[in-house]
Design a protein around this motif. Structure first.
Motif, PDB file in Angstrom:
ATOM      1  N   ASP A  38       0.725  -1.165  -0.006  1.00 44.49           N
ATOM      2  CA  ASP A  38       0.045   0.027   0.087  1.00 44.49           C
ATOM      3  C   ASP A  38       0.759   1.290  -0.117  1.00 44.49           C
ATOM      4  OD1 ASP A  38      -1.992   1.847   0.199  1.00 44.49           O
ATOM      5  OD2 ASP A  38      -2.840   0.988   1.982  1.00 44.49           O
ATOM      6  N   GLU A  40       0.694   4.361  -1.497  1.00 43.31           N
ATOM      7  CA  GLU A  40       0.004   5.599  -0.861  1.00 43.31           C
ATOM      8  C   GLU A  40      -0.021   5.738   0.731  1.00 43.31           C
ATOM      9  OE1 GLU A  40      -0.111   8.069  -3.087  1.00 43.31           O
ATOM     10  OE2 GLU A  40       0.456   6.705  -4.486  1.00 43.31           O
ATOM     11  N   LEU A  43       3.334   6.137   2.333  1.00 44.75           N
ATOM     12  CA  LEU A  43       3.824   7.430   1.901  1.00 44.75           C
ATOM     13  C   LEU A  43       3.291   8.489   2.725  1.00 44.75           C
ATOM     14  CD1 LEU A  43       4.506   7.311  -1.886  1.00 44.75           C
ATOM     15  CD2 LEU A  43       6.107   7.592   0.002  1.00 44.75           C
ATOM     16  N   LEU A  44       1.732   8.402   2.768  1.00 42.99           N
ATOM     17  CA  LEU A  44       1.334   9.596   3.902  1.00 42.99           C
ATOM     18  C   LEU A  44       1.862   9.248   5.301  1.00 42.99           C
ATOM     19  CD1 LEU A  44      -2.402   9.135   2.452  1.00 42.99           C
ATOM     20  CD2 LEU A  44      -0.909  11.151   2.286  1.00 42.99           C
ATOM     21  N   ASP A  61       8.865   9.998  -8.492  1.00 47.68           N
ATOM     22  CA  ASP A  61       8.974   8.749  -9.179  1.00 47.68           C
ATOM     23  C   ASP A  61       9.999   8.669  -9.822  1.00 47.68           C
ATOM     24  OD1 ASP A  61       6.253   7.540  -8.064  1.00 47.68           O
ATOM     25  OD2 ASP A  61       5.450   9.493  -9.253  1.00 47.68           O
ATOM     26  N   ARG A 108       9.939   6.498  -5.202  1.00 43.13           N
ATOM     27  CA  ARG A 108       9.309   5.237  -5.881  1.00 43.13           C
ATOM     28  C   ARG A 108      10.223   4.608  -6.805  1.00 43.13           C
ATOM     29  NH1 ARG A 108       3.251   6.816  -5.523  1.00 43.13           N
ATOM     30  NH2 ARG A 108       3.845   8.872  -6.190  1.00 43.13           N
ATOM     31  N   ASP A 111       6.796  -0.336  -8.424  1.00 42.93           N
ATOM     32  CA  ASP A 111       5.378  -0.420  -7.857  1.00 42.93           C
ATOM     33  C   ASP A 111       5.580  -0.815  -6.120  1.00 42.93           C
ATOM     34  OD1 ASP A 111       4.080   0.132 -10.047  1.00 42.93           O
ATOM     35  OD2 ASP A 111       3.671  -1.909 -10.438  1.00 42.93           O
TER      36      ASP A 111
END
Length: 134
Positions: A38, A40, A43-44, A61, A108, A111
């Motif tokens: 996961d 996102e 990263l949050l 990225d 990143r 993926d």
């Protein structure tokens, strides 16, 4: 930018991740995360922990294989793309003069892969203990 350590996100808990990032903030030690399912949410959470320490972060990225299905007919356009890319990078560099840079960069690379890179000149933030609390 050497990476002395690699961690597997699917093998550590949320608290262990917070402690890992807190320790890395204190030591300014770059590290690499694999099996980040996961991205996102990770990263949050990481961005919030960095902000808690009074520091700035950014996400970049940079896939390790950006052209996995590049068709042979597109190869002839690579020099043109290179010129456009260089011009755009120069413009962005000129626009970012005077802007504060990020203390921590989350890159990143795939993926499910993430590099955590610390700036050489980090602003003074809170202590590592307060960054991991929460």
């Amino acid at each position: 930018m050497p990476f002395a350590r690699t961690y597997f996100m699917n093998q550590i808990s949320e608290a262990q991740f917070a402690q890992l990032l807190s320790n890395a903030l204190f030591d300014k030690q770059n590290f690499y995360m694999e099996n980040v399912h996961d991205m996102e949410a990770t990263l949050l959470r990481a961005g919030a922990l960095v902000a808690q320490a009074g520091l700035k972060s950014r996400v970049v990225d940079r896939p390790s294989n950006p052209f996995p299905s590049l068709h042979h007919s597109a190869i002839s356009s690579i020099p043109i793309i290179g010129l456009v890319w260089t011009a755009a990078a120069a413009m962005m560099a000129g626009m970012s003069v005077g802007r504060p840079t990020a203390d921590v960069t989350f890159v990143r690379t795939a993926d499910h892969s993430l590099s955590v890179v610390f700036s050489r000149k980090m602003r003074a933030g809170k202590t590592a203990e307060s960054a991991g609390a929460g």
